[in-house]
Design a protein around this motif. Structure first.
Motif, PDB file in Angstrom:
ATOM      1  N   LYS A 287      -4.811 -11.889   0.104  1.00 26.33           N
ATOM      2  CA  LYS A 287      -3.821 -11.066   0.569  1.00 26.33           C
ATOM      3  C   LYS A 287      -2.898 -11.707   1.511  1.00 26.33           C
ATOM      4  CE  LYS A 287      -6.306  -7.006  -0.603  1.00 26.33           C
ATOM      5  NZ  LYS A 287      -6.931  -5.514   0.208  1.00 26.33           N
ATOM      6  N   GLU A 288      -3.511 -12.375   2.596  1.00 23.14           N
ATOM      7  CA  GLU A 288      -2.835 -12.802   3.500  1.00 23.14           C
ATOM      8  C   GLU A 288      -1.897 -14.023   3.009  1.00 23.14           C
ATOM      9  OE1 GLU A 288      -5.848 -12.570   7.267  1.00 23.14           O
ATOM     10  OE2 GLU A 288      -6.065 -13.922   5.819  1.00 23.14           O
ATOM     11  N   GLN A 289      -2.315 -14.870   2.191  1.00 27.78           N
ATOM     12  CA  GLN A 289      -1.655 -15.979   1.752  1.00 27.78           C
ATOM     13  C   GLN A 289      -0.290 -15.239   0.729  1.00 27.78           C
ATOM     14  OE1 GLN A 289      -1.797 -19.168   2.192  1.00 27.78           O
ATOM     15  NE2 GLN A 289       0.048 -19.181   0.988  1.00 27.78           N
ATOM     16  N   TRP A 290      -0.362 -13.964   0.042  1.00 26.91           N
ATOM     17  CA  TRP A 290       0.435 -13.514  -0.642  1.00 26.91           C
ATOM     18  C   TRP A 290       1.625 -12.732   0.381  1.00 26.91           C
ATOM     19  CZ3 TRP A 290       2.556  -8.655  -0.554  1.00 26.91           C
ATOM     20  CH2 TRP A 290       3.517  -8.372  -1.904  1.00 26.91           C
ATOM     21  N   ILE A 291       1.281 -12.239   1.484  1.00 33.95           N
ATOM     22  CA  ILE A 291       2.153 -11.988   2.373  1.00 33.95           C
ATOM     23  C   ILE A 291       2.991 -13.232   3.098  1.00 33.95           C
ATOM     24  CG2 ILE A 291       2.168 -11.114   4.883  1.00 33.95           C
ATOM     25  CD1 ILE A 291      -0.268  -9.107   4.104  1.00 33.95           C
ATOM     26  N   LYS A 292       2.376 -14.203   3.093  1.00 27.84           N
ATOM     27  CA  LYS A 292       3.076 -15.477   3.611  1.00 27.84           C
ATOM     28  C   LYS A 292       3.978 -15.826   2.791  1.00 27.84           C
ATOM     29  CE  LYS A 292       2.294 -20.050   5.510  1.00 27.84           C
ATOM     30  NZ  LYS A 292       1.045 -21.258   5.962  1.00 27.84           N
ATOM     31  N   ASP A 293       3.735 -16.072   1.598  1.00 25.38           N
ATOM     32  CA  ASP A 293       4.451 -16.271   0.324  1.00 25.38           C
ATOM     33  C   ASP A 293       5.452 -15.647   0.237  1.00 25.38           C
ATOM     34  OD1 ASP A 293       2.694 -18.597  -0.050  1.00 25.38           O
ATOM     35  OD2 ASP A 293       1.448 -17.742  -1.670  1.00 25.38           O
ATOM     36  N   ASN A 294       5.415 -14.249   0.501  1.00 25.96           N
ATOM     37  CA  ASN A 294       6.619 -13.114   0.308  1.00 25.96           C
ATOM     38  C   ASN A 294       7.464 -12.852   1.297  1.00 25.96           C
ATOM     39  OD1 ASN A 294       6.618 -12.145  -2.987  1.00 25.96           O
ATOM     40  ND2 ASN A 294       4.602 -12.478  -2.212  1.00 25.96           N
ATOM     41  N   GLN A 295       6.863 -13.862   2.433  1.00 21.94           N
ATOM     42  CA  GLN A 295       7.532 -13.626   3.878  1.00 21.94           C
ATOM     43  C   GLN A 295       7.743 -12.301   4.205  1.00 21.94           C
ATOM     44  OE1 GLN A 295      11.874 -15.260   2.983  1.00 21.94           O
ATOM     45  NE2 GLN A 295      11.115 -17.280   2.770  1.00 21.94           N
ATOM     46  N   HIS A 296       6.379 -11.767   4.393  1.00 21.09           N
ATOM     47  CA  HIS A 296       6.345 -10.353   5.010  1.00 21.09           C
ATOM     48  C   HIS A 296       5.337 -10.379   6.354  1.00 21.09           C
ATOM     49  CE1 HIS A 296       8.164  -8.616   1.626  1.00 21.09           C
ATOM     50  NE2 HIS A 296       6.986  -8.961   0.869  1.00 21.09           N
ATOM     51  N   GLN A 297       5.302 -11.521   6.788  1.00 25.89           N
ATOM     52  CA  GLN A 297       4.603 -12.033   7.822  1.00 25.89           C
ATOM     53  C   GLN A 297       4.842 -11.064   9.256  1.00 25.89           C
ATOM     54  OE1 GLN A 297       5.100 -16.061   7.155  1.00 25.89           O
ATOM     55  NE2 GLN A 297       2.603 -16.492   7.699  1.00 25.89           N
ATOM     56  N   ASN A 298       6.144 -10.965   9.493  1.00 26.08           N
ATOM     57  CA  ASN A 298       6.546 -10.271  10.697  1.00 26.08           C
ATOM     58  C   ASN A 298       6.666  -8.748  10.510  1.00 26.08           C
ATOM     59  OD1 ASN A 298       8.332 -10.402  13.068  1.00 26.08           O
ATOM     60  ND2 ASN A 298       9.811  -9.234  12.192  1.00 26.08           N
ATOM     61  N   ASP A 299       6.490  -8.122   9.418  1.00 29.85           N
ATOM     62  CA  ASP A 299       6.062  -6.871   9.067  1.00 29.85           C
ATOM     63  C   ASP A 299       4.657  -6.687   9.320  1.00 29.85           C
ATOM     64  OD1 ASP A 299       8.573  -6.391   8.233  1.00 29.85           O
ATOM     65  OD2 ASP A 299       8.359  -6.170   6.135  1.00 29.85           O
ATOM     66  N   LEU A 300       3.767  -7.671   8.886  1.00 26.41           N
ATOM     67  CA  LEU A 300       2.396  -7.581   9.237  1.00 26.41           C
ATOM     68  C   LEU A 300       2.193  -7.491  10.950  1.00 26.41           C
ATOM     69  CD1 LEU A 300      -0.519  -7.421   8.494  1.00 26.41           C
ATOM     70  CD2 LEU A 300      -0.402  -9.753   7.931  1.00 26.41           C
ATOM     71  N   ARG A 301       2.857  -8.405  11.525  1.00 27.59           N
ATOM     72  CA  ARG A 301       2.617  -8.615  12.901  1.00 27.59           C
ATOM     73  C   ARG A 301       2.939  -7.163  13.648  1.00 27.59           C
ATOM     74  NH1 ARG A 301       1.975 -13.236  15.527  1.00 27.59           N
ATOM     75  NH2 ARG A 301       3.220 -12.367  17.379  1.00 27.59           N
ATOM     76  N   GLN A 302       4.022  -6.601  13.278  1.00 27.75           N
ATOM     77  CA  GLN A 302       4.624  -5.406  13.877  1.00 27.75           C
ATOM     78  C   GLN A 302       3.487  -4.084  13.497  1.00 27.75           C
ATOM     79  OE1 GLN A 302       8.522  -4.677  12.893  1.00 27.75           O
ATOM     80  NE2 GLN A 302       9.366  -6.769  13.248  1.00 27.75           N
ATOM     81  N   LEU A 303       3.222  -4.188  12.244  1.00 27.82           N
ATOM     82  CA  LEU A 303       2.217  -3.213  11.852  1.00 27.82           C
ATOM     83  C   LEU A 303       0.878  -3.216  12.652  1.00 27.82           C
ATOM     84  CD1 LEU A 303       1.600  -0.527  10.178  1.00 27.82           C
ATOM     85  CD2 LEU A 303       1.009  -2.238   8.077  1.00 27.82           C
TER      86      LEU A 303
END
Length: 216
Positions: A166-182
């Protein structure tokens, strides 16, 4: 209201390096019985470790201790007790004050007793990864039952064992900043002392995946 913020790499590096040396010493102690690998997981693995400078609770690390095949002849109670004893023997050499036998993890803490402040801690989960009869990747962990003073292998929830994918999918789809904020928001909003960083981080990863279509 919590006031968590992200810890810098400079702040974390000395403690993380000491932890690595501690784990390597633990490997040396236990290798006559069984061997294991280790991995920093979750928020620790991706430099999303948080701390609240306004409280007496410091930052925490999460580490999976992955057993190798030569551990299969030992009961979960023996395995967990051996880890607990080895860590208890070594922690004072690295500034840690105590070892706690919790349900899911073994926790060690570095405490400034004069200031009654936890500087940092680490949660060790003892895990075993395997492939089930249908060819699916699974993971189990050793769960400690305090009332019975016993340990059992329990199936890891999907939220934990497929977390790297899941983390790799988030990275590949450029949602890392959303994850950091959440994740930071969850840390600051949580009022449950029994819900630890590992659980909150897994929840945040799940919600980001759900929001952006990982499960579709």
């Amino acid at each position: 209201m919590n006031h968590f913020e992200y810890a810098s790499k400079k702040m974390l590096s000395p403690a993380k390096n000491d932890l690595i040396e501690l784990i390597k010493e633990t490997q040396n102690i236990l290798r006559t019985d069984f061997t294991f690998q280790f991995r920093f997981v979750g928020s620790t693995e991706h430099n999303r470790v948080t701390y609240d400078p306004k409280t007496n609770v410091g930052f925490d690390f999460d580490v999976n201790l992955e057993l190798n095949n030569n551990s299969s002849c030992f009961s979960p109670k023996v395995i967990r007790n051996n880890f607990y004893k080895a860590l208890s023997k070594l922690i004072h050499n690295y500034g840690y004050n105590c070892v706690e036998n919790l349900t899911r993890v073994i926790r060690i803490k570095c405490v400034d007793k004069k200031k009654s402040k936890v500087l940092y801690s680490c949660d060790f989960a003892i895990v075993n990864s395997y492939e089930d009869e249908d060819g699916h990747d699974r993971q189990e962990y050793i769960r400690y039952n305090k009332k019975r003073s016993d340990c059992t292998w329990e199936e890891q929830s999907e939220g934990y064992h497929i977390l790297p994918q899941k983390e790799q999918w988030i990275k590949d789809n450029q949602h890392q900043n959303d994850l950091r904020q959440l994740y930071l928001r969850k840390k600051n909003q949580s009022n449950d002392p029994n819900k630890h960083s590992r659980s909150l981080y897994a929840e945040a990863v799940h919600e980001i995946c759900q929001k952006y279509g990982y499960y579709d």
